[in-house]
Design a protein around this motif. Sequence first.
Motif, PDB file in Angstrom:
ATOM      1  N   ILE A   5      -6.173   1.564  -3.342  1.00  4.61           N
ATOM      2  CA  ILE A   5      -4.971   1.714  -2.524  1.00  4.61           C
ATOM      3  C   ILE A   5      -5.266   1.831  -1.034  1.00  4.61           C
ATOM      4  O   ILE A   5      -4.340   1.913  -0.233  1.00  4.61           O
ATOM      5  CB  ILE A   5      -4.160   2.949  -2.993  1.00  4.61           C
ATOM      6  N   TYR A   6      -6.550   1.816  -0.663  1.00  5.61           N
ATOM      7  CA  TYR A   6      -6.893   1.917   0.756  1.00  5.61           C
ATOM      8  C   TYR A   6      -7.745   0.715   1.154  1.00  5.61           C
ATOM      9  O   TYR A   6      -8.941   0.650   0.833  1.00  5.61           O
ATOM     10  CB  TYR A   6      -7.641   3.214   1.051  1.00  5.61           C
ATOM     11  N   ARG A  40      -8.798   5.493  -5.182  1.00 10.26           N
ATOM     12  CA  ARG A  40      -8.773   5.502  -3.720  1.00 10.26           C
ATOM     13  C   ARG A  40      -9.198   4.150  -3.144  1.00 10.26           C
ATOM     14  O   ARG A  40      -8.675   3.682  -2.140  1.00 10.26           O
ATOM     15  CB  ARG A  40      -9.670   6.618  -3.199  1.00 10.26           C
ATOM     16  N   GLN A  95       2.107   1.818  -3.515  1.00 13.28           N
ATOM     17  CA  GLN A  95       1.040   2.246  -4.420  1.00 13.28           C
ATOM     18  C   GLN A  95       0.652   3.696  -4.156  1.00 13.28           C
ATOM     19  O   GLN A  95       0.403   4.464  -5.097  1.00 13.28           O
ATOM     20  CB  GLN A  95      -0.185   1.328  -4.272  1.00 13.28           C
ATOM     21  N   ARG A  96       0.606   4.093  -2.885  1.00 15.40           N
ATOM     22  CA  ARG A  96       0.279   5.478  -2.564  1.00 15.40           C
ATOM     23  C   ARG A  96       1.352   6.423  -3.103  1.00 15.40           C
ATOM     24  O   ARG A  96       1.042   7.515  -3.602  1.00 15.40           O
ATOM     25  CB  ARG A  96       0.138   5.643  -1.056  1.00 15.40           C
ATOM     26  N   ARG A  97       2.610   5.996  -3.007  1.00 14.77           N
ATOM     27  CA  ARG A  97       3.687   6.841  -3.518  1.00 14.77           C
ATOM     28  C   ARG A  97       3.588   6.958  -5.033  1.00 14.77           C
ATOM     29  O   ARG A  97       3.815   8.038  -5.602  1.00 14.77           O
ATOM     30  CB  ARG A  97       5.048   6.258  -3.109  1.00 14.77           C
ATOM     31  N   GLN A  99       0.825  -1.202   0.000  1.00 12.68           N
ATOM     32  CA  GLN A  99       0.000   0.000   0.000  1.00 12.68           C
ATOM     33  C   GLN A  99       0.860   1.254   0.000  1.00 12.68           C
ATOM     34  O   GLN A  99       0.537   2.241  -0.673  1.00 12.68           O
ATOM     35  CB  GLN A  99      -0.927   0.002   1.225  1.00 12.68           C
ATOM     36  N   ALA A 100       1.943   1.279   0.753  1.00 11.04           N
ATOM     37  CA  ALA A 100       2.802   2.454   0.790  1.00 11.04           C
ATOM     38  C   ALA A 100       3.377   2.756  -0.580  1.00 11.04           C
ATOM     39  O   ALA A 100       3.434   3.917  -1.014  1.00 11.04           O
ATOM     40  CB  ALA A 100       3.909   2.241   1.813  1.00 11.04           C
ATOM     41  N   VAL A 150       0.873   6.765  -6.877  1.00 11.96           N
ATOM     42  CA  VAL A 150      -0.248   7.662  -7.186  1.00 11.96           C
ATOM     43  C   VAL A 150       0.126   9.099  -6.884  1.00 11.96           C
ATOM     44  O   VAL A 150      -0.216  10.033  -7.630  1.00 11.96           O
ATOM     45  CB  VAL A 150      -1.500   7.236  -6.386  1.00 11.96           C
ATOM     46  N   GLY A 151       0.869   9.323  -5.786  1.00 10.74           N
ATOM     47  CA  GLY A 151       1.302  10.676  -5.453  1.00 10.74           C
ATOM     48  C   GLY A 151       2.224  11.265  -6.503  1.00 10.74           C
ATOM     49  O   GLY A 151       2.145  12.472  -6.815  1.00 10.74           O
ATOM     50  N   GLY A 158      -5.354  10.842  -9.399  1.00 10.89           N
ATOM     51  CA  GLY A 158      -5.361  10.003  -8.208  1.00 10.89           C
ATOM     52  C   GLY A 158      -6.443  10.319  -7.221  1.00 10.89           C
ATOM     53  O   GLY A 158      -6.619   9.596  -6.235  1.00 10.89           O
ATOM     54  N   ARG A 159      -7.210  11.388  -7.452  1.00 12.38           N
ATOM     55  CA  ARG A 159      -8.300  11.725  -6.554  1.00 12.38           C
ATOM     56  C   ARG A 159      -9.588  10.997  -6.910  1.00 12.38           C
ATOM     57  O   ARG A 159     -10.596  11.164  -6.228  1.00 12.38           O
ATOM     58  CB  ARG A 159      -8.542  13.228  -6.552  1.00 12.38           C
TER      59      ARG A 159
END
Length: 321
Positions: free
Chosen positions: A77-78, A74, A48-50, A45-46, A52-53, A68-69
């Motif tokens: 990745i959550y 969402r 994937q979040r990076r 998850q970390a 997307v960021g 990514g919004r």
Amino acid sequence: MTGTGPRERAVWQLFCDWCAASGRASLPTDPLTLAQFVAATPASQATQRRRVGVVNAIHARAGLPTPGRGEAVRQLIYDRRRGRLRERAIAAAGAITRLPDEGWPTALFASRDALLLVLAAAGLPATRMEALRIGDVCSDQSGHRILVRDENGGTLSTPDDLVHLGVSAVDIHRNWARIRSIQHRLSNPRFLAAFFRGESVPATGEAPPSLPLVTPVDRWGATPILDVPLSAPSIAHIVATHLAGAPVSHRPVNRPTPTLDPEDEAPEPPQVPELDPSMFSRGVAARYRAAQKLSGVSAALDDIEAKADRILADLLNLLSD
């Protein structure tokens, strides 16, 4: 790519390579493409979040919307958000099965609330539901889910949990689209009441795509003259009360019943009174006598007016002396 470090450049290069291999555009991209990239490249998850960021940051620097919004990204990745949405879908399905399916306008409110619960199960906030138009919602090719266009240009679908729980989001949406068409084309609520009673209703066609998806309804089933959407606070209150198991009850409006039994005899017509044949001549004679008695009134009024003029003239002469 100025202003990015080696790790960000590596993430962006990975995304560009995947887009090139799958025949998609990397800049700009849309939430659905980014969601598919996340699903096709498994990682923690970390990570994937990076990823997307990084994609969001590069789009923001270029003055483009951040993909990514989107709700689809969402949810991917959550894990915690997916769990909450699943719980909400289960609660929404239970609330939909408890909705009444008859009575006027009870069934109208039930149809509206069912659609709002389906959209809430898909993760749409109340503010987004308020902004939805008829053209923003459609059924997918499988016929089991409805697709909703989100504010970032992506597409969000209702969860499969609803289908597994016996709730057809497609049927709910199709029924509501017919209701909105009747509300828009036939403003009198009696047509909509006839529709819920299973009676024939004039053909209305499809509602305009720009029409608000949900509009306020009063207790009689009437909608506002102007096509305004139902407010976000009202939507949030409706969804919250249903999910909590304490929805607002709507009293049915009973149809007027005839005061007479159809088998009873028809009432007798009223009797016309008979008039005295000499009534007209008596009236003419009375008016003639009144005219004779009042014949001197005009002369008397003229004499009074003349005396008043003389008195006024004498008063003016006295004041001038």
